[in-house]
Design a protein around this motif. Structure first.
Motif, PDB file in Angstrom:
ATOM      1  N   MET A 176     -47.550  -4.790 -51.264  1.00  0.00           N
ATOM      2  CA  MET A 176     -46.271  -5.275 -50.760  1.00  0.00           C
ATOM      3  C   MET A 176     -45.268  -4.123 -50.673  1.00  0.00           C
ATOM      4  O   MET A 176     -45.112  -3.355 -51.619  1.00  0.00           O
ATOM      5  N   ILE A 177     -44.616  -3.987 -49.526  1.00  0.00           N
ATOM      6  CA  ILE A 177     -43.640  -2.923 -49.337  1.00  0.00           C
ATOM      7  C   ILE A 177     -42.294  -3.381 -49.866  1.00  0.00           C
ATOM      8  O   ILE A 177     -41.780  -4.422 -49.481  1.00  0.00           O
ATOM      9  N   GLU A 178     -41.734  -2.609 -50.788  1.00  0.00           N
ATOM     10  CA  GLU A 178     -40.437  -2.947 -51.362  1.00  0.00           C
ATOM     11  C   GLU A 178     -39.448  -1.809 -51.111  1.00  0.00           C
ATOM     12  O   GLU A 178     -39.827  -0.641 -51.039  1.00  0.00           O
ATOM     13  N   ALA A 179     -38.188  -2.159 -51.016  1.00  0.00           N
ATOM     14  CA  ALA A 179     -37.151  -1.160 -50.806  1.00  0.00           C
ATOM     15  C   ALA A 179     -36.869  -0.403 -52.091  1.00  0.00           C
ATOM     16  O   ALA A 179     -36.994  -0.943 -53.191  1.00  0.00           O
ATOM     17  N   ILE A 180     -36.500   0.874 -51.946  1.00  0.00           N
ATOM     18  CA  ILE A 180     -36.001   1.657 -53.069  1.00  0.00           C
ATOM     19  C   ILE A 180     -34.610   1.142 -53.397  1.00  0.00           C
ATOM     20  O   ILE A 180     -33.725   1.138 -52.549  1.00  0.00           O
ATOM     21  N   ARG A 181     -34.394   0.703 -54.641  1.00  0.00           N
ATOM     22  CA  ARG A 181     -33.113   0.074 -54.972  1.00  0.00           C
ATOM     23  C   ARG A 181     -32.649   0.509 -56.360  1.00  0.00           C
ATOM     24  O   ARG A 181     -33.036  -0.090 -57.371  1.00  0.00           O
ATOM     25  N   PRO A 182     -31.815   1.536 -56.444  1.00  0.00           N
ATOM     26  CA  PRO A 182     -31.306   1.963 -57.750  1.00  0.00           C
ATOM     27  C   PRO A 182     -30.494   0.850 -58.412  1.00  0.00           C
ATOM     28  O   PRO A 182     -29.714   0.156 -57.735  1.00  0.00           O
ATOM     29  N   PRO A 183     -30.646   0.627 -59.712  1.00  0.00           N
ATOM     30  CA  PRO A 183     -29.833  -0.377 -60.402  1.00  0.00           C
ATOM     31  C   PRO A 183     -28.344  -0.091 -60.265  1.00  0.00           C
ATOM     32  O   PRO A 183     -27.923   1.077 -60.188  1.00  0.00           O
ATOM     33  N   ARG A 184     -27.528  -1.135 -60.221  1.00  0.00           N
ATOM     34  CA  ARG A 184     -26.103  -0.983 -59.962  1.00  0.00           C
ATOM     35  C   ARG A 184     -25.396  -0.160 -61.037  1.00  0.00           C
ATOM     36  O   ARG A 184     -24.388   0.493 -60.755  1.00  0.00           O
ATOM     37  N   HIS A 185     -25.930  -0.179 -62.266  1.00  0.00           N
ATOM     38  CA  HIS A 185     -25.210   0.511 -63.330  1.00  0.00           C
ATOM     39  C   HIS A 185     -25.403   2.024 -63.284  1.00  0.00           C
ATOM     40  O   HIS A 185     -24.666   2.774 -63.938  1.00  0.00           O
ATOM     41  N   LEU A 186     -26.383   2.503 -62.526  1.00  0.00           N
ATOM     42  CA  LEU A 186     -26.631   3.936 -62.483  1.00  0.00           C
ATOM     43  C   LEU A 186     -25.523   4.631 -61.695  1.00  0.00           C
ATOM     44  O   LEU A 186     -25.238   4.261 -60.558  1.00  0.00           O
ATOM     45  N   ARG A 187     -24.919   5.658 -62.290  1.00  0.00           N
ATOM     46  CA  ARG A 187     -23.892   6.435 -61.593  1.00  0.00           C
ATOM     47  C   ARG A 187     -24.339   7.878 -61.357  1.00  0.00           C
ATOM     48  O   ARG A 187     -23.602   8.666 -60.776  1.00  0.00           O
ATOM     49  N   GLU A 202     -32.506  16.305 -64.750  1.00  0.00           N
ATOM     50  CA  GLU A 202     -32.215  15.462 -65.911  1.00  0.00           C
ATOM     51  C   GLU A 202     -31.387  14.260 -65.479  1.00  0.00           C
ATOM     52  O   GLU A 202     -30.194  14.156 -65.762  1.00  0.00           O
ATOM     53  N   ALA A 203     -32.012  13.345 -64.771  1.00  0.00           N
ATOM     54  CA  ALA A 203     -31.327  12.123 -64.309  1.00  0.00           C
ATOM     55  C   ALA A 203     -32.390  11.174 -63.797  1.00  0.00           C
ATOM     56  O   ALA A 203     -33.567  11.535 -63.657  1.00  0.00           O
ATOM     57  N   ALA A 204     -31.994   9.944 -63.557  1.00  0.00           N
ATOM     58  CA  ALA A 204     -32.925   8.976 -62.998  1.00  0.00           C
ATOM     59  C   ALA A 204     -33.442   9.459 -61.652  1.00  0.00           C
ATOM     60  O   ALA A 204     -32.694   9.999 -60.844  1.00  0.00           O
ATOM     61  N   ILE A 205     -34.749   9.254 -61.429  1.00  0.00           N
ATOM     62  CA  ILE A 205     -35.388   9.762 -60.215  1.00  0.00           C
ATOM     63  C   ILE A 205     -36.123   8.619 -59.515  1.00  0.00           C
ATOM     64  O   ILE A 205     -36.818   7.823 -60.156  1.00  0.00           O
ATOM     65  N   PHE A 206     -35.964   8.566 -58.207  1.00  0.00           N
ATOM     66  CA  PHE A 206     -36.720   7.633 -57.385  1.00  0.00           C
ATOM     67  C   PHE A 206     -37.563   8.466 -56.426  1.00  0.00           C
ATOM     68  O   PHE A 206     -37.033   9.252 -55.642  1.00  0.00           O
ATOM     69  N   HIS A 207     -38.873   8.315 -56.539  1.00  0.00           N
ATOM     70  CA  HIS A 207     -39.782   9.229 -55.858  1.00  0.00           C
ATOM     71  C   HIS A 207     -40.794   8.450 -55.028  1.00  0.00           C
ATOM     72  O   HIS A 207     -41.938   8.857 -54.911  1.00  0.00           O
ATOM     73  N   VAL A 232     -23.653   2.797 -54.647  1.00  0.00           N
ATOM     74  CA  VAL A 232     -24.163   1.548 -55.227  1.00  0.00           C
ATOM     75  C   VAL A 232     -24.836   0.725 -54.133  1.00  0.00           C
ATOM     76  O   VAL A 232     -24.329   0.628 -53.004  1.00  0.00           O
ATOM     77  N   ALA A 233     -25.954   0.109 -54.451  1.00  0.00           N
ATOM     78  CA  ALA A 233     -26.635  -0.773 -53.515  1.00  0.00           C
ATOM     79  C   ALA A 233     -25.829  -2.065 -53.355  1.00  0.00           C
ATOM     80  O   ALA A 233     -25.535  -2.751 -54.337  1.00  0.00           O
TER      81      ALA A 233
END
Length: 438
Positions: free
Chosen positions: A1-12, A62-67, A418-419
């Motif tokens: 299933m193809i899903e969108a990349i979606r960073p959580p709202r709390h991540l700054r 050193e931060a959240a990564i979406f790869h 923010v998403a």
């Protein structure tokens, strides 16, 4: 299933690693493109800003990564719409589907229904749709006739205030060129343009009023420092060429403000020499051309019992080759001029690519829905760069081919880092308006 990349709202603070983007849409030195015109980048978001945009690398910040493999796009710019007409098709059907049928249906609906509350409700519905689809700026044309001029401009002004920071709005008046010679009409239009923006325009057509009407609009725009935006030559008649008159008038007046001209359908049908001469005038006058591929394919060359013989669009490839800025936009949505549409610029881009052959490579034409319309509307440079607002879209496609092939691909709309909630408004929201309940 193809899903969108979606960073959580709390991540700054987060990164998109090794994501693809059309090279013409970014300000990154030494970006290397593939055969489609895409380049691979790393993008860092800090709060509401793009902090870093660079060629993709192997380091791990050193931060959240979406790869996940994905496609990165700026927010869309929709440079030619009609928010005042939108979504009236259920109560004002154009059963012939023709341009003449639309010209008959719209005035009847306008006179019967276009109160301040009706126009406002339909505008807000359309803007909610555009925002959810990822558009951040729109220019709308507003029908200007008698009392409707003030009603629609005031509804526009309220909508512009309500949507500021989400969808930036501009307006341009829409009326036949012969009304440019009517002093009472022009006082009313001039007051609204002065109050709600800086754009003046009209629908041009051949006749004795064309040249004096153009002269008056160019003089007024020059005196006031206004932009100009025209509807021209929305016809399959190769004998109609008001675009050349607009360009020549711009040169004669030495007008140095922005000029955007829409449709220009008949240009595709001119003899080669006349088309070349007209395009040369347009280039010399510094005019930008906006094509409306969905609406013009729907309306142009429509005759009962006959398949259309041409695509209805202007000579975009020839214009671009001559150095003329070309762009595409939504135009009408669910009204007598176009019975479909949702102010979704991804749909316009996908279908425009097929209709106008914006491919091989795709990336060369990516600016038609991002950077070129932003420039035509006088907006900040729409290219993604370090230091610009974190406003963009992410789509789970590894190439523009995949993006173009699957309209149902999910998209994540990022605004201010923010998403957003990209839920589209339900059509039942329009049921309160007379004649729009199914």
């Amino acid at each position: 299933m193809i899903e969108a990349i979606r960073p959580p709202r709390h991540l700054r603070h987060w990164w998109l690693k090794d994501i693809r983007v059309p090279a013409c849409l970014i300000a990154v030195p030494d970006a290397v493109s593939d055969a489609e015109g895409l380049t691979r980048v790393d993008l860092e978001v800090v709060d509401d800003t793009i902090a870093t945009l660079r060629p993709a690398s192997w380091d791990r910040p050193e931060a959240a990564i979406f790869h996940e493999p994905g496609l990165l796009l700026p927010a869309f710019v929709d440079a030619h719409t009609h928010l005042d007409k939108g979504h009236i098709a259920p109560r004002a059907p154009n059963l012939s589907g023709t341009f003449a049928g639309a010209l008959e249906a719209v005035p009847r609906d306008r006179e019967a229904h276009w109160t301040a509350s009706d126009v406002s409700a339909r505008m807000h519905f359309a803007l909610a749709s555009a925002y959810a689809h990822g558009t951040h700026a729109i220019r709308t044309h507003l029908d200007c006739k008698d009392q409707q001029t003030r009603i629609s401009y005031e509804a526009f002004g309220a909508a512009r205030d309500a949507w500021r920071g989400k969808v930036e709005l501009q307006a341009s008046p829409l009326f036949p060129i012969d009304l440019a010679l009517d002093d009472v009409h022009m006082r009313s239009v001039g007051e609204m343009v002065s109050t709600f923006g800086d754009c003046l325009g009209a629908v041009t057509f051949p006749g004795p009023a064309l040249q004096p009407g153009l002269d008056r609009l160019f003089r007024l725009a020059g005196d006031k420092g206004w932009r100009l935006d025209f509807h021209a030559d929305e016809t399959d008649d190769p004998g109609v060429n008001t675009l050349a008159a607009i360009a020549q008038t711009a040169l004669d007046h030495r007008f140095d403000g922005p000029i955007l001209v829409g449709h220009c359908c008949s240009l595709s049908l001119f003899p080669d020499e006349e088309r070349k001469r007209t395009i040369d005038l347009v280039a010399r006058a510094g005019i930008s051309i906006v094509s409306l591929p969905l609406c013009n394919m729907y309306l142009q060359d429509r005759y009962p019992g006959r398949t259309p013989h041409w695509r209805g669009i202007t000579a975009l490839h020839e214009l671009k080759a001559a150095g003329v800025p070309v762009l595409i936009a939504s135009d009408n949505t669910r009204d007598p001029f176009y019975a479909y549409g949702d102010l979704d610029m991804a749909e316009v881009w996908r279908l425009g690519t097929r209709i106008a052959q914006f491919d091989h490579p795709f990336g060369v034409w990516a600016g038609t829905v991002f950077t070129t319309p932003a420039e035509a509307l006088g907006l900040p440079d729409a290219r993604l760069r370090a230091g610009s607002p974190a406003d963009f879209l992410v789509v789970p496609a590894r190439s523009l081919s995949e993006f173009m092939a699957r309209p149902a691909l999910p998209r994540t709309v990022i605004r201010g880092g923010v998403a957003i909630d990209a839920t589209l408004p339900g059509y039942e929201r329009l049921d309160q308006l007379e004649g729009l309940r199914p």
